[in-house]
Design an enzyme around this catalytic site. Structure first.
Site, PDB file in Angstrom:
ATOM      1  N   HIS A 188       1.095 -12.332  -0.483  1.00 12.47           N
ATOM      2  CA  HIS A 188       2.305 -12.518   0.239  1.00 12.47           C
ATOM      3  C   HIS A 188       2.876 -13.988   0.117  1.00 12.47           C
ATOM      4  O   HIS A 188       4.197 -14.080   0.249  1.00 12.47           O
ATOM      5  CB  HIS A 188       2.038 -12.111   1.662  1.00 12.47           C
ATOM      6  CG  HIS A 188       1.534 -10.499   1.969  1.00 12.47           C
ATOM      7  ND1 HIS A 188       0.343 -10.385   1.703  1.00 12.47           N
ATOM      8  CD2 HIS A 188       2.458  -9.342   1.968  1.00 12.47           C
ATOM      9  CE1 HIS A 188       0.235  -9.062   1.884  1.00 12.47           C
ATOM     10  NE2 HIS A 188       1.376  -8.481   1.808  1.00 12.47           N
ATOM     11  N   ASP A 260       2.675  -3.470  -6.020  1.00  9.20           N
ATOM     12  CA  ASP A 260       2.746  -4.048  -4.782  1.00  9.20           C
ATOM     13  C   ASP A 260       4.088  -4.505  -4.479  1.00  9.20           C
ATOM     14  O   ASP A 260       5.073  -4.527  -5.076  1.00  9.20           O
ATOM     15  CB  ASP A 260       1.729  -4.972  -4.623  1.00  9.20           C
ATOM     16  CG  ASP A 260       1.090  -5.327  -3.152  1.00  9.20           C
ATOM     17  OD1 ASP A 260       1.849  -4.795  -2.165  1.00  9.20           O
ATOM     18  OD2 ASP A 260      -0.057  -6.098  -3.212  1.00  9.20           O
TER      19      ASP A 260
END
Length: 507
Positions: A188, A260
C-alpha cells in the site's frame, strides 16, 4: 462511430467490463447505475459501503435492478480484515487462527458460513482467501492474514476455504499471487521486492496457489510485488512473465485474474493508475480493482478511456481486452446461475462437523484457536472488573483503524465495570496509575515486531506479576505474565474467547 461518452460500442463496453471500481455511500450513486447500464460489469464494496446486512442486501438489489448479472465483490477475509462487520469486529476468526487449529473441516465450515452470509447480502465475489505463506515474521501487511508459515498447511486450508465459499455460490479470489508472505514492505505504501530463486518460489510461495487452482478457485488476485527472478523490472500485476507465463501457461489457471488495488503506491507512484491499468491488462490481468481510495466517476472514465485509447494506439491488443472482458462475463454467468438456484440461501447451509449446539461456528473456531500458557505462579481467574491496557500499534491499511479489536468490551460484558486505556509507547507508570488496585490485562499485537511494546510489557509484568497477557497478533514472542493467551488474531470472537479464558469459563 459512437463516441466514448456514450459508451455503447463494443470496445468501450469491454473497457468498462474489466473495471471493478468502488464508490462512496451506502446506496448506489446515479453515476454508478448509469455506467452499469453502459457495460460496467463489477462493483467493489468496502467498509464505507456497509451499515447492516439489511442495508447491504438493499444496496446489491439496487445494483442488480440495473443489471442482473453485475458482479458484486467485497474484501471480506474475516478475522482482522472485515468489511461485513467493519464497525463491530468479525464473527469469524481469520486465517492464522484457523491455521493454528489445523482442522480443514473447521476451515471449510467457517468459509461456508461466511459465504452464506455474503450470498444472503447479494455478494458473489469475495477477494479472499489470502494464500500467502507467511515466511517472514516481520511482514507488516500479511501476518495473521496468512494461515501460517508452512506451505502445505497454507495449501490445504486455502483449498478448504475456496471449497467453503464456492459451495454456496460465492466465487473465491485467491490472493496475493505469486505470494506476498516474504516481504517487509507494505505494498500500500511502496513496492516490495522478493529476491528468491525459482526453486524456493516453487517450493514455498506457489504451493498454495497450485492447490487453489486444482480446487477450481474462480479468481486469483495479483500482488504488487517485484519478484526479481521472474521479472526484474515490473511488479507481478504488470508482468506478462508472471501473469501470462507463470499463472496462465505454467500453472494452467483459466479463471479470472484480478489486480490488487491499482491506487496502491506500489503501482500508482511509479506508473499512475491509468498507465498501470493498461499494462496490467496487457500483461494478462482481466479485472482492474480500484476503489480502496479512489471511488468516483472521474476515475472510472479515466481508466475506461485509457484502455480504449491504448487499443487504438496499438499499445494494447484489442483481442486481449476482449478476452479479459469475456472472462469477467463468464464469472458473472457462474455467479448468476448460483443465485438463481438459491445456493446461498439460509436453508442451503448444512450443519458442518465441528459446530456445537447453541454456538456459532466462528466462536467455536476462535475458542479452539486459543493457546493458553500458565506462568510459574498459580493463576486465579478474575472475578472483579480489571483494567485493560491495550498496547496499540499503527494498523496497516488493509486492516484499517475503524474496526475495533481487543478484549475490553468482552471482559466488560463478563465483568461489568472493566476499564481500558490505549497506549502507543512504553508507559508502565501510566498504566499502573490508571489501573490502581485492579488486576491488569495487557493486550498486545505482534509483540515481536515492536521493541517499545516489549519494553512496556516486561516492565508491567515485573511490577505486577499477576498481569494477564493477551497476544492478538503473530504469536512469535516468548509467553509472559501470570497467564498468556494467544488468540491468533484480533477478530471480535477472538476477544470473546480470550475474555472467557481470563475469567475461567473458557480454555
Amino acid at each position: 462511430m459512437t463516441t466514448l461518452a456514450h459508451g455503447s460500442d463494443t470496445l468501450t463496453r469491454d473497457a468498462l467490463t474489466v473495471l471493478q471500481p468502488g464508490f462512496v455511500g451506502t446506496t448506489a450513486p446515479d453515476w454508478l447505475l448509469r455506467r452499469i447500464g453502459e457495460g460496467l460489469s463489477s462493483v467493489g464494496l468496502f467498509g464505507r459501503n456497509v451499515e447492516s446486512p439489511e442495508q447491504l442486501a438493499a444496496l446489491t438489489a439496487q445494483l442488480r435492478a440495473e443489471r442482473d448479472d453485475v458482479l458484486v465483490a467485497i474484501d471480506e477475509e474475516s478475522g482482522d480484515v472485515t468489511r461485513l462487520e467493519v464497525k463491530q469486529g468479525s464473527s469469524f476468526p481469520g486465517n492464522y487462527a484457523l491455521g493454528s487449529v489445523d482442522d480443514v473441516e473447521l476451515t471449510r465450515a467457517v468459509a461456508r458460513e461466511l459465504g452464506s452470509r455474503l450470498a444472503r447480502c447479494g455478494i458473489d465475489l469475495n477477494w479472499a482467501p489470502s494464500a500467502d505463506v507467511n515466511s517472514n515474521a516481520e511482514n507488516p501487511v500479511i501476518g495473521v492474514r496468512s494461515f501460517g508459515a508452512d506451505p502445505d498447511l497454507v495449501a490445504r486450508h486455502t483449498v478448504a476455504y475456496v471449497d467453503g465459499l464456492q459451495a454456496v455460490g460465492v466465487a473465491a479470489c485467491t490472493k496475493h499471487f505469486p505470494g506476498h508472505g516474504d516481504t517487509n514492505v507494505d505494498s500500500h505504501d511502496a513496492l516490495p521486492r522478493i529476491d528468491v530463486d525459482l526453486a524456493t518460489l516453487h517450493a514455498r510461495e506457489l504451493v498454495p496457489f497450485r492447490a487453489a487452482i486444482a480446487a477450481d478457485t474462480k479468481a486469483v488476485m495479483s500482488a504488487h510485488i517485484l519478484l526479481s527472478v521472474l521479472d526484474p523490472h515490473r511488479p507481478a500485476t504488470l508482468s506478462p512473465q508472471i501473469l501470462t507465463g507463470l499463472l496462465r501457461q505454467e500453472l494452467g489457471f483459466e479463471g479470472l485474474i484480478v489486480t490488487d488495488g491499482m491506487e496502491m503506491q506500489a503501482v500508482a507512484a511509479t506508473y499512475g493508475i491509468e498507465r498501470g491499468s493498461v499494462l496490467a491488462i496487457a500483461a494478462g490481468a482481466d479485472a482492474i480493482c480500484v476503489g480502496g481510495g479512489l471511488c468516483d466517476e472521474g476515475t472510472v472514465l479515466q481508466l475506461r478511456d485509457a484502455l480504449v485509447n491504448a487499443v487504438k494506439a496499438g499499445e494494447l491488443p484489442e483481442e486481449r481486452l476482449a478476452d479479459a472482458a469475456a472472462r469477467v462475463r463468464a464469472l458473472a454467468s457462474w455467479t448468476q446461475a448460483h443465485r438463481a438456484k438459491g445456493a446461498g440461501s439460509v436453508s442451503g447451509a448444512a450443519v458442518q462437523e465441528g459446530t456445537a449446539p447453541g454456538a456459532e461456528i466462528g466462536l467455536v473456531a476462535a475458542r479452539r484457536a486459543l493457546k493458553v500458557t500458565r506462568g510459574e505462579r498459580p493463576y486465579t481467574p478474575m472475578t472483579s472488573a480489571p483494567y485493560v491496557a491495550a498496547f496499540t500499534p499503527v494498523a496497516n491499511f488493509a486492516v484499517g483503524d475503524e474496526t475495533p479489536w481487543g478484549v475490553a468490551a468482552e471482559l466488560d460484558r463478563l465483568l461489568p465495570g472493566t476499564e481500558t486505556g490505549s497506549y502507543s509507547e512504553s508507559s508502565v507508570d501510566a498504566v499502573l496509575a490508571a489501573a490502581g488496585e485492579r488486576r491488569i490485562v495487557a493486550v498486545v499485537r505482534d509483540l515481536h515486531r515492536h521493541p517499545w511494546m516489549t519494553e512496556a510489557l516486561d516492565g508491567l509484568v515485573a511490577a505486577r506479576p499477576d498481569t494477564v497477557v493477551v497476544e492478538m497478533g503473530l504469536n512469535e514472542a516468548e509467553p509472559r505474565g501470570a497467564l498468556h493467551i494467544a488468540t491468533h488474531g484480533a477478530a471480535r470472537v477472538c476477544g470473546r474467547a480470550a475474555a472467557e479464558a481470563v475469567v475461567g469459563t473458557g480454555a
